[in-house]
Design an enzyme around this catalytic site. Structure first.
Site, PDB file in Angstrom:
ATOM      1  N   LYS A 198      13.038  -3.326   2.852  1.00 41.07           N
ATOM      2  CA  LYS A 198      12.413  -2.384   1.928  1.00 41.07           C
ATOM      3  C   LYS A 198      13.253  -1.119   1.765  1.00 41.07           C
ATOM      4  O   LYS A 198      13.909  -0.678   2.703  1.00 41.07           O
ATOM      5  CB  LYS A 198      11.010  -2.035   2.419  1.00 41.07           C
ATOM      6  CG  LYS A 198      10.065  -3.236   2.438  1.00 41.07           C
ATOM      7  CD  LYS A 198       8.719  -2.908   3.055  1.00 41.07           C
ATOM      8  CE  LYS A 198       8.805  -2.657   4.541  1.00 41.07           C
ATOM      9  NZ  LYS A 198       7.495  -2.622   5.205  1.00 41.07           N
ATOM     10  N   THR A 265       2.647   8.690   1.271  1.00 46.08           N
ATOM     11  CA  THR A 265       3.077   7.286   1.289  1.00 46.08           C
ATOM     12  C   THR A 265       2.560   6.539   2.511  1.00 46.08           C
ATOM     13  O   THR A 265       3.072   5.470   2.844  1.00 46.08           O
ATOM     14  CB  THR A 265       4.615   7.209   1.253  1.00 46.08           C
ATOM     15  OG1 THR A 265       5.145   7.918   2.399  1.00 46.08           O
ATOM     16  CG2 THR A 265       5.179   7.833  -0.019  1.00 46.08           C
ATOM     17  N   GLY A 267       0.876   4.014   4.715  1.00 42.79           N
ATOM     18  CA  GLY A 267       0.360   2.671   4.494  1.00 42.79           C
ATOM     19  C   GLY A 267       1.111   1.849   3.465  1.00 42.79           C
ATOM     20  O   GLY A 267       0.675   0.748   3.113  1.00 42.79           O
ATOM     21  N   THR A 268       2.253   2.333   2.996  1.00 42.63           N
ATOM     22  CA  THR A 268       2.971   1.591   1.956  1.00 42.63           C
ATOM     23  C   THR A 268       3.484   0.244   2.467  1.00 42.63           C
ATOM     24  O   THR A 268       3.458  -0.747   1.736  1.00 42.63           O
ATOM     25  CB  THR A 268       4.155   2.404   1.407  1.00 42.63           C
ATOM     26  OG1 THR A 268       4.924   2.922   2.502  1.00 42.63           O
ATOM     27  CG2 THR A 268       3.674   3.556   0.551  1.00 42.63           C
ATOM     28  N   GLY A 269       3.959   0.198   3.710  1.00 47.11           N
ATOM     29  CA  GLY A 269       4.464  -1.068   4.246  1.00 47.11           C
ATOM     30  C   GLY A 269       3.375  -2.114   4.389  1.00 47.11           C
ATOM     31  O   GLY A 269       3.553  -3.281   4.010  1.00 47.11           O
ATOM     32  N   CYS A 270       2.242  -1.699   4.934  1.00 49.01           N
ATOM     33  CA  CYS A 270       1.101  -2.613   5.059  1.00 49.01           C
ATOM     34  C   CYS A 270       0.644  -3.089   3.685  1.00 49.01           C
ATOM     35  O   CYS A 270       0.370  -4.276   3.467  1.00 49.01           O
ATOM     36  CB  CYS A 270      -0.066  -1.917   5.764  1.00 49.01           C
ATOM     37  SG  CYS A 270       0.320  -1.209   7.367  1.00 49.01           S
TER      38      CYS A 270
END
Length: 585
Positions: A198, A265, A267-270
């Protein structure tokens, strides 16, 4: 008082949603973990997916940080997983934080059982290897990391590390786009079928030794994810097995959005990993229903939702959530959960290079309708685009009122000299009549012949053109450029080359050629129009057999209809063209 509804009063959906299971930790602040996962599952799918959860750890946290972590006994995680498996068998599984070796071992055993189950289809598995916080703090020890690589990665269809997590997995710093590409290959060798590194963090973050350059600065201005698929994974759902597309993940795909300057931002990965799992499950739900008694909608773009498409759609979803992020507590706010992507402002592009900060656009076109109140000097695309395959048809159409553009294709020959001769004769006729000539596929011959207005390429021919350095040659020749699209990833690839127009098809069933995609339907036309910048005209193609059909296509948002039989099979070509133009008004 209670009010009882009769069963007949309740309108049930035509078919049940797909089950998406998240195996992850709980965020008491509600911004990440299973709280973010479940919101993403339900909102991106707009009811087409149902989220279930198995909790691996409990955190005491708020927007300022984590104050405590508690991991329930492994036996309790096993009970959660078993209860889901027995009753709510998942179409897709998202895996988040596995804080201990024991948890990773247990999840690995669960995945092995699902993947090796001969009675049911194995679920699609996305692993978000949560190991490093945004600030660079390690969340798991080496034993948990090693167990995840050994026991979980071999059953993963996709792993989604951020820059810091990829560096932890690789034991090295990623300083350049080439480092990212090499790192993806190394992670792919650890066992998963695909990896996306990412781009939420720029290559300059967390490393004072990186020298600023054009290629590293591109990662500052853009959020760029690098996706790499195994050959086996990339082949699934590929329309033409022996021909490459720019969106084929086995080539390596850079998926780009403009970067928002926002701290909100959390929680963007989850969210991204859950959105990918959900988007893939939406596609599988449609594929399962098509041709069955379950009421499949037979929508091409949704049926074609494979891994690269799911990653593109999920990235658009996250980008829209970042754009709307607001502070809720004292610290950074969470990503906002919206619906299925519906705006060009957040839809990504697939780029030919992660190092470039910009690519020159092809000559601009505007739609006939935009030209009525001109804000641009760009030529206006006609309301219809007849596609023919003979010089004789070119000659007839050049003398037909209302024809402004014609596309010439070649169905009966691949001989270069024959094609070159037809293009030259057609070009002379079009130039004399003031009609624009577009050449399908044979861009080299079009450049050599001269006098053509533009080139139209399908996705496979686009890839071979790029590999041959053809885009620069077409641009240098001053030719306009149009691209066909059939799926979300193909749309991202088309947007990445900055074309003059984009076409979508087949809108309806067609017999004019062997089409590898299901009909798109009018709803996909509406969606494409919202995902493409308004200054780029949208052409609809496929099954537009008369003016009545063209009218509903226009109502769905297409500015131009590409037509074949509606003109070539008409009893009166002049009247047919007049009626088609009126329908596309």
């Amino acid at each position: 008082f209670a009010y009882a509804f009769a069963a007949s009063d309740i309108q049930m959906p035509p078919r049940p949603p797909s089950i998406v299971l998240t195996i992850a930790g709980s965020d008491s602040g509600g911004g990440a973990g299973i709280q973010a996962d479940l919101k993403a599952i339900h909102t991106i799918s707009e009811g087409k997916c149902h989220g279930c959860s198995a909790i691996t750890c409990l955190t005491a946290q708020n927007s300022c940080g984590v104050t405590s972590v508690h991991s329930p006994p492994v036996e309790f995680l096993r009970s959660q997983l078993l209860s889901i498996e027995e009753d709510l068998y998942p179409t897709a599984v998202k895996i988040g934080m596995l804080g201990t070796k024991e948890l990773a071992d247990e999840v690995g055993s669960f995945l092995r059982k699902l993947k090796e189950n001969g009675e049911k289809r194995a679920p699609f598995v996305v692993v978000d290897p949560v190991m490093i916080t945004t600030s660079g703090h390690k969340l798991v020890d080496d034993s948990a990391k090693d167990a995840m690589i050994e026991k979980v990665f071999p059953y993963a269809d996709l792993v989604t590390p951020n820059k810091f997590e990829a560096e932890e997995l690789l034991g090295k710093t990623l300083c350049t786009p080439q480092d990212v590409e090499d790192g993806a290959r190394a992670i792919l060798a650890m066992g998963p079928r695909a990896v996306v590194i990412k781009g939420g963090h720029s290559l300059l973050e967390g490393n004072n030794e990186v020298v600023e350059s054009e290629e590293t600065n591109a990662s500052v201005g853009y959020a760029q994810d690098y996706l790499l698929l195994s050959e086996e994974s990339s082949a699934e759902g590929k329309p033409v097995k022996d021909k490459a597309r720019l969106c084929d993940g086995s080539r390596g795909v850079w998926i780009r959005n403009d970067r928002y300057d926002s701290a909100h931002t959390h929680g963007t990965g989850c969210t991204l990993s859950s959105a990918i799992a959900s988007a893939w499950a939406m596609g599988q739900r449609e594929r399962d229903a098509v041709g069955s008694s379950k009421g499949g909608e037979n929508v091409g773009a949704l049926c074609a939702m494979r891994l690269v498409d799911a990653c593109c759609v999920a990235k658009a979803y996250v980008n829209a959530g970042i754009a709307r992020g607001v502070q809720l507590g004292k610290g950074p706010g969470p990503v906002v959960h919206t619906g299925f992507p519906n705006s060009y402002k957040n839809f990504p592009t697939i780029e030919l290079s992660a190092s470039s900060t910009s690519m020159a656009s092809f000559p601009a076109m505007q739609s006939y309708h935009s030209a009525k109140s001109p804000s641009s000097s760009a030529p206006a695309l006609g309301r219809i685009l007849p596609i023919v395959d003979t010089v004789e048809w070119i000659e007839q159409l050049c003398s037909t009122p209302g024809i402004e553009d014609i596309q010439l294709r070649f169905k009966d020959t691949t001989d270069y000299e024959t094609i070159l001769d037809r293009i030259k004769r057609s070009s002379a006729l079009c130039q004399s009549a003031g009609v624009r000539l577009w050449i399908n596929d044979y861009w080299k011959a079009a450049i050599e012949a001269g006098g053509c207005f533009g080139i139209h390429l399908g996705q496979e021919d686009l890839a071979s053109c790029v590999d041959a350095g053809g885009l620069d040659l077409i641009r240098d020749a001053g030719l306009a450029f149009g691209v066909s699209t059939h799926s979300y990833s193909e749309l991202c690839a088309a947007l990445g080359v900055r074309p003059s127009y984009i076409s979508l098809g087949p809108v309806f069933s067609t017999q004019s050629k062997d089409v590898k995609f299901d009909p798109q339907g009018l709803e996909t036309v509406r969606q494409w129009r919202s995902l493409i910048p308004p200054e780029i005209p949208l052409i609809a193609i496929g099954g537009i057999g008369n003016a009545d059909v063209a009218k509903v296509v226009r109502g769905a948002g297409a500015e131009c209809s590409a037509v074949i039989g509606a003109v070539t099979k008409a009893d009166d070509v002049k009247k047919a063209v007049e009626a088609l133009n009126a329908a596309m008004e």
